[in-house]
Design a protein around this motif. Structure first.
Motif, PDB file in Angstrom:
ATOM      1  N   PRO A  50     -29.914  37.419  32.359  1.00  0.00           N
ATOM      2  CA  PRO A  50     -29.477  36.218  31.651  1.00  0.00           C
ATOM      3  C   PRO A  50     -30.231  34.987  32.138  1.00  0.00           C
ATOM      4  CG  PRO A  50     -27.836  36.893  33.261  1.00  0.00           C
ATOM      5  CD  PRO A  50     -28.858  37.979  33.211  1.00  0.00           C
ATOM      6  N   GLY A  51     -30.594  34.139  31.209  1.00  0.00           N
ATOM      7  CA  GLY A  51     -31.327  32.921  31.554  1.00  0.00           C
ATOM      8  C   GLY A  51     -32.809  33.042  31.271  1.00  0.00           C
ATOM      9  N   ASN A 111     -34.690  33.382  28.639  1.00  0.00           N
ATOM     10  CA  ASN A 111     -34.377  33.340  27.212  1.00  0.00           C
ATOM     11  C   ASN A 111     -35.580  33.412  26.283  1.00  0.00           C
ATOM     12  OD1 ASN A 111     -31.627  33.170  27.730  1.00  0.00           O
ATOM     13  ND2 ASN A 111     -31.715  30.946  27.990  1.00  0.00           N
ATOM     14  N   ASN A 130     -29.763  36.684  37.601  1.00  0.00           N
ATOM     15  CA  ASN A 130     -29.814  35.420  36.858  1.00  0.00           C
ATOM     16  C   ASN A 130     -31.213  34.818  36.899  1.00  0.00           C
ATOM     17  OD1 ASN A 130     -27.128  35.550  36.198  1.00  0.00           O
ATOM     18  ND2 ASN A 130     -26.462  34.286  37.924  1.00  0.00           N
ATOM     19  N   TYR A 131     -31.574  34.192  35.811  1.00  0.00           N
ATOM     20  CA  TYR A 131     -32.865  33.517  35.705  1.00  0.00           C
ATOM     21  C   TYR A 131     -32.671  32.121  35.124  1.00  0.00           C
ATOM     22  CZ  TYR A 131     -36.361  37.011  36.929  1.00  0.00           C
ATOM     23  OH  TYR A 131     -37.169  37.867  37.632  1.00  0.00           O
ATOM     24  N   ALA A 132     -33.597  31.234  35.432  1.00  0.00           N
ATOM     25  CA  ALA A 132     -33.743  29.979  34.710  1.00  0.00           C
ATOM     26  C   ALA A 132     -35.174  30.013  34.180  1.00  0.00           C
ATOM     27  CB  ALA A 132     -33.520  28.785  35.618  1.00  0.00           C
ATOM     28  N   ALA A 133     -35.321  30.404  32.934  1.00  0.00           N
ATOM     29  CA  ALA A 133     -36.644  30.615  32.324  1.00  0.00           C
ATOM     30  C   ALA A 133     -37.443  31.672  33.102  1.00  0.00           C
ATOM     31  CB  ALA A 133     -37.394  29.302  32.204  1.00  0.00           C
ATOM     32  N   THR A 163     -32.867  32.992  39.836  1.00  0.00           N
ATOM     33  CA  THR A 163     -31.978  32.079  40.569  1.00  0.00           C
ATOM     34  C   THR A 163     -30.942  32.830  41.386  1.00  0.00           C
ATOM     35  OG1 THR A 163     -30.562  31.906  38.632  1.00  0.00           O
ATOM     36  CG2 THR A 163     -32.245  30.210  38.896  1.00  0.00           C
TER      37      THR A 163
END
Lengths: 370, 226
Positions: B55-56, B58, B152-155, B159
């Motif tokens: 998720p993240g 995207n 988890n990812y941010a782009a 993370t």
């Protein structure tokens, strides 16, 4: 709620004698090939050869209790052995961090390119990664600091607890019938089994138990460059007293020191035994439950031993895990029933660590259940 | 121009509001609903294939980069077994029978995607189980939508560490009224004890995965064991 176990059934004397005979035969059968294996080769994790098979196997078969073989192994007479002296530093103690809630959330990111195209994008991603890495590292440090607070009431006692004292107590408390010494490698007689251990202790978040994490290397002699390395974790039986702080603090931390030494002695006994008789690699993998302070914990692994006091299992990483029975566990035949202990009030001395240790249960809501 | 913008904003808001569905709140199981005389209970389960969730991550490039960065974990996640999770169906049947309830296990896995939708409002089933649960008075469904590992990812940037994850909806439906007699959203996330990125067969994460399964099973069985 109370801590209690089911009453143990009574064993008939003839059945009991037959079981002992069977135990001896089984122990001999197990000892022959395993003993030969451990003498050769450099220092390697005891279970490295079978790790791949172990992890892929997710069998749900009923646990095969190896109590019989384990009981025979406990009574085995080991050759004399020496525990290597360590630098006489302070015994390492720390708090336990729960990382289930660690990490940052997910999210989207628009990277400014500053008109530099792909290079700008790469610089943006690298900057973002550095910021996120710093945040995560800072978060982990804060969690560790919060977890360490559980030891604050005992700092004065632990500050005077030296490795040398720990080792002396541990050697005296080992249950094996072999003669055990505490010496430097150069003072160890040739041919005497030489054991090197590096212990580190932790206290559970609720202060009810201690945890020992240790690497133990068992060599056939002090001069040998061959040996068996075991990673061992031993968890103490949770204390029954209502006031844990007073219990651990009394008499300059006597209970802390005695429990720590007892855990180390237990780890040495089991590491010595396992270096000679490794468990059955084909034992089924099961999820076992045990007491971790006042909480119940689980671990996936192979059950190697089950005694009246504890379980010994080999984890998926190949480490040995020695744990007390969970509350209400069915003990092996012939064991006395565990004492009933009234439920203790939850500890409030370390709210930060308690919060960190709580399981992840987000608020329940759902848009589309079906 | 301002009026046009206002209209466009209003249109977007109305469209988004139309897409939104009200989250189903938890419904506690009562002892009355579990009484032996309340009729026959069937227990069904559907377990998604184990996977790695990111998720993240995207955008398309982000997904590709994250998948490549976690390729060995992604491949390994698909080999995880879910037998022990699926076994909760039989364990629930046993628990119900111990209470004197006439309980049966639904044969195989229930395919919720093929069932007709229902829009009856809050605390009501969103699927019509009538066609698959004939001769049954109550239907217990464990719908495991997500099982495996999550990171988890941010782009493009991770993370969090990878963790074991299970997300499931567990509910009991009164087959006469289609009302939920019990509803729970089970979300379990467990980290590896120590390092997670060990490669090979990821022993730390695999351990966390099986512990998450036990934790989820405990949560689902708890109302029936009370």
């Amino acid at each position: 709620m109370s801590r209690a176990s089911a009453p143990a059934p009574v064993s008939h004397p003839i059945l009991s004698a037959s079981r002992k005979l069977l135990a001896g035969l089984l122990a001999c059968a197990l000892a022959w090939p395993a003993g030969a294996r451990t003498e050769d080769g450099p220092v390697v994790p005891a279970s490295a050869a079978s790790t791949a098979v172990r992890v892929m196997d997710t069998t749900t078969a009923t646990t095969t209790v190896t109590t019989v073989a384990a009981a025979a192994a406990v009574q085995e007479v080991l050759p004399p052995w020496t525990l290597a002296t360590l630098p006489d530093d302070t015994v390492p103690f720390h708090g336990l961090v729960n990382m289930d809630n660690a990490g940052l959330g997910s999210g989207s990111m628009l990277y400014p390119t500053a008109g530099l195209g792909v290079i700008g994008l790469l610089v943006g991603v690298a900057t973002h990664a550095a910021i996120v890495g710093g945040s995560r590292s800072s978060q982990e440090s804060k969690l560790q600091v919060a977890a360490d607070k559980v030891l604050d009431p005992y700092r004065a006692s632990l500050g005077q607890f030296r490795i040398g004292d720990l080792e002396q107590r541990a050697v005296a408390m080992t249950s094996s019938k072999a003669v055990a010494h505490l010496r430097d490698a150069k003072d160890t007689p040739p041919g005497e089994v030489f054991v090197q251990a590096s212990p580190a202790f932790a206290m559970t978040v609720d202060s009810a138990a201690l945890v020992l994490d240790e690497t133990v290397v068992v060599r056939s002699s002090a001069g040998s460059d061959k040996g068996v390395q075991q990673i061992v974790r031993v968890i103490s039986t949770p204390r029954g007293e209502e006031d844990l702080r007073a219990t651990w603090s009394a008499d300059n931390g006597a209970a802390l020191k005695t429990t720590a030494a007892s855990l180390m002695a237990q780890s040495l006994d089991i590491a010595l035994r396992q270096s000679r008789h490794q468990g059955d690699d084909k034992a089924p993998f099961v999820t076992l439950r045990y007491a971790f302070g006042d909480q119940e914990r689980m671990e996936r692994g192979q059950l190697l031993e089950k005694t009246c006091d504890h379980l010994v299992m080999r984890t998926l990483r190949g480490a040995l895990l020695v744990v007390p029975h969970k509350v209400g566990a069915v003990l092996p035949e012939g064991c006395p029933a565990a004492p009933e202990i009234a439920q203790r009030k939850p500890a409030v001395s370390n709210p930060a660590a308690n919060a960190a240790a709580s399981p992840t249960t987000p608020p329940a809501s759902a848009a589309n259940a079906g | 121009l301002n009026f046009r913008n206002l209209l466009a904003g209003f249109a977007v808001a109305v469209t988004l509001a139309a897409c939104q569905t009200t989250p189903q709140n938890p419904v506690s199981l009562t002892k009355e609903n579990l009484a032996a005389q309340k009729g026959r209970v069937a227990v069904a389960i559907r377990v998604a294939n184990p996977d790695l969730y990111l998720p993240g991550a995207n955008c398309l490039l982000c997904i590709g980069a994250a998948t490549i960065a976690n390729s060995s974990l992604n491949t390994y996640s698909k080999t995880l077994k879910t037998d022990e999770l699926a076994a909760v169906k039989g364990e629930l049947v046993e628990l119900l029978r111990k209470r004197g309830v006439d309980a049966v296990a639904f044969d195989g896995q229930i395919d919720l995607d093929k069932l007709p939708d229902l829009k009856l409002g809050p605390n009501m089933a969103t699927k019509d189980f009538g066609a698959v649960a004939k001769g049954v008075d109550h239907l217990v469904v464990i719908n495991v939508q997500q099982v495996g590992f999550v990171r988890n990812y941010a782009a493009y940037v991770p993370t969090s560490d990878a963790k074991a994850t299970i997300s499931a909806f567990a509910f009991m439906v009164d087959m006469k009224s289609n009302a939920y007699e019990w509803f729970d959203h089970v979300v379990i996330t467990r980290s590896a004890d120590g390092a997670w990125d060990e490669g090979g067969s990821f022993p730390g994460l695999t351990n966390a995965y099986f512990l998450a399964i036990e934790q989820a099973k405990d949560r689902v069985k708890a109302p029936f064991a009370q």
